[in-house]
Scaffold this motif. Structure first.
Motif, PDB file in Angstrom:
ATOM      1  N   ARG A 247       0.932  -1.094   0.123  1.00 42.85           N
ATOM      2  CA  ARG A 247       0.108   0.133  -0.116  1.00 42.85           C
ATOM      3  C   ARG A 247       0.641   1.401   0.071  1.00 42.85           C
ATOM      4  N   GLU A 249       2.502   4.925  -0.752  1.00 41.28           N
ATOM      5  CA  GLU A 249       2.114   6.356  -0.858  1.00 41.28           C
ATOM      6  C   GLU A 249       3.127   7.430  -1.426  1.00 41.28           C
ATOM      7  N   ARG A 251      -0.450   6.670  -3.398  1.00 41.59           N
ATOM      8  CA  ARG A 251      -1.195   5.736  -4.203  1.00 41.59           C
ATOM      9  C   ARG A 251      -1.154   5.766  -5.653  1.00 41.59           C
ATOM     10  N   ASP A 452      -2.915   2.786 -10.379  1.00 43.73           N
ATOM     11  CA  ASP A 452      -3.003   2.591  -8.962  1.00 43.73           C
ATOM     12  C   ASP A 452      -1.967   1.758  -8.476  1.00 43.73           C
ATOM     13  N   TRP A 454      -1.762   0.499  -5.748  1.00 45.06           N
ATOM     14  CA  TRP A 454      -2.005  -0.624  -4.902  1.00 45.06           C
ATOM     15  C   TRP A 454      -2.751  -1.859  -5.749  1.00 45.06           C
TER      16      TRP A 454
END
Length: 480
Positions: A247, A249, A251, A452, A454
């Motif tokens: 996860r 950042e 993201r 994205d 993630w």
């Protein structure tokens, strides 16, 4: 970065901010008047880009800096701005946001636009000032309710205009629409300032009315039946593995991959296959995506310019919507995948004209019936579109690569590939799984990858763009 401040509200020619030896900014009021005043809902194309703008917290602004080499002065640039405002309803449109958040567009019959005049000190670089202003404008969201969707500035240095800077809200135009505007600007009567063709294209309000009527809803229904077939035939997941557990950042990330080798290699492959360069890039995208995702068939949404439809060729306002297709890659060659994606994307383009609200209802209904949403977050956009290359271009493209035979061309391509550049841009506010945007310039091809992280890791973003380059060079090496 230089701070240029908000657009002026007053209608006078004023002297703006001036600090030390920095640029001096004046504001010139440019009156305009044109037909087509009224109010109405957004068109399907405008609804599509409005949703993207809201999701990404951006105007998705389109900006350009154009050096002036023809002696144009500020008066002539003001005349051009007046032409754009009078000719195109979307340029004199502001929004009214309803209580439920729905935007309504209001077209003015007349008003005043602002032409910025930026006076650059003698010892400064006007090109750098113009670029700084362009970057500032593109990073600053438009005031949709209080500002016209076109910003324009003349940059002057040592008494002469050297550059013009233009920035457009994506709600008012798309890339092909800008092409329409520039063509009609060049064709206008230079004595009267009027367009060569007095007949204007269908306005956004007129088009929105047609789209809401019986004919428009029939077209939408046909398109959504195609979408439903694809949504029901493919696996729910687009990626075999779990989401990125780290996860990271930020993201949502973006990067631009620039490669001279990819430009030459893709043109060689296009010439050999008798197809367009963007078809080669799309096929390579599907080919590499299959390996990275681990899921087949590959499902891609492609951005479709609907100007091929009757009555829309000369419209400047946004007409792009997404088409959807699925394609099996398996152990096929790149040439086979290019042909499969070409055929599938043509079918998808036929059905990329629909009511976005009805599309959302369809997505929700299919998700409920299948027990989960279908992953459709892999997108492709070719901002540089060309027709099929003449087969005779094959020899010329090989010569451009090496000046000799195919084997040497491949060696030169691999040398050029070592000079590719990957540049990371600022974080995005939001995004889907992954998107590739293709541009072709005189000396290189560029792939903008947005993702994205993630779902698609930073490493996979790099693997995707480098993989597209590699598979296209390999196709040249294998002589297809």
């Amino acid at each position: 970065m230089l701070a240029f401040g908000p657009m002026a509200d007053d209608d006078s020619l004023r002297t703006g901010p001036h600090v030390g030896s920095g640029p001096r900014i004046r504001s010139r009021a440019v009156p305009f008047a044109g037909p087509g005043a009224g109010a109405g809902p957004l068109t399907w194309g405008q609804q599509h880009i409005w949703e993207v703008m809201q999701d990404t917290d951006s105007s998705r602004a389109m900006g350009a800096v154009v050096p002036l080499t023809d002696g144009k002065d500020v008066d002539e640039l003001a005349s051009e701005l007046a032409f754009f405002m009078a000719r195109y309803e979307s340029m004199r449109t502001r929004l009214r946001i309803a209580a439920d958040g729905t935007p309504v567009q209001e077209v003015a019959a007349a008003g005043e636009a602002e032409l910025r005049v930026v006076e650059v000190p003698d010892d400064a670089d006007p090109a750098a000032v113009a670029e700084a202003l362009s970057e500032d404008w593109q990073a600053t969201k438009f005031d949709y309710e209080g500002e016209w969707p076109m910003r324009m500035a003349a940059v002057r240095h040592r008494g002469a205009a050297t550059h013009v800077v233009v920035c457009l809200s994506h709600l008012a135009a798309d890339g092909a629409g800008v092409g329409v505007m520039m063509r009609e600007l060049g064709e206008r009567n230079m004595e009267t300032g009027e367009a060569r063709n007095a007949q204007t294209a269908i306005s956004p309000i007129e088009l929105a009315e047609w789209q809401s009527g019986p004919a428009g809803q029939r077209a939408s229904g046909a398109s959504l039946r195609h979408w439903e077939r694809v949504l029901r035939e493919v696996p729910l997941a687009r990626f075999a593995g779990p989401p990125n557990a780290d996860r990271p950042e930020p993201r949502f990330r973006q990067a631009t991959f620039t490669s001279a080798a990819l430009r030459t290699a893709s043109r060689i492959v296009a010439a050999a296959l008798g197809t367009a360069v963007d078809s080669v890039i799309l096929g390579a995208y599907a080919y590499v995506l299959a390996g990275i995702s681990g899921v087949e068939p590959v499902v891609i949404q492609g951005v479709v310019d609907n100007r091929f439809r009757p009555g829309l060729a000369d419209a400047s306002h946004p007409l792009c919507q997404n088409g959807i297709f699925a394609v099996e890659v398996g152990d096929a060659s790149l040439a086979e995948v290019v042909e499969r994606t070409r055929r599938a994307s043509m079918q998808a383009a036929k059905y990329a004209y629909f009511d976005p609200k009805r599309q959302k209802e369809l997505l929700a209904r299919v998700a409920g019936e299948r027990g989960g949403a279908v992953g459709i977050g892999c997108l492709f956009n070719a901002r540089s579109r060309s027709g099929p290359l003449d087969a005779e271009a094959l020899g010329a493209e090989r010569s451009a690569a090496a000046g000799v035979a195919a084997g040497a061309a491949v060696a030169r391509l691999r040398e050029a590939a070592a000079e590719r550049v990957l540049t990371w841009g600022p974080p995005l506010a939001d995004f889907q799984d992954v998107m590739i945007t293709f541009d072709e310039f005189d000396d290189a091809a560029a792939l903008l990858v947005e993702a994205d992280t993630w779902r698609v890791s930073v490493q996979q973003m790099e693997e995707l763009v480098r993989g597209i380059e590699e598979v296209v060079i390999e196709a040249v090496a294998s002589e297809l």
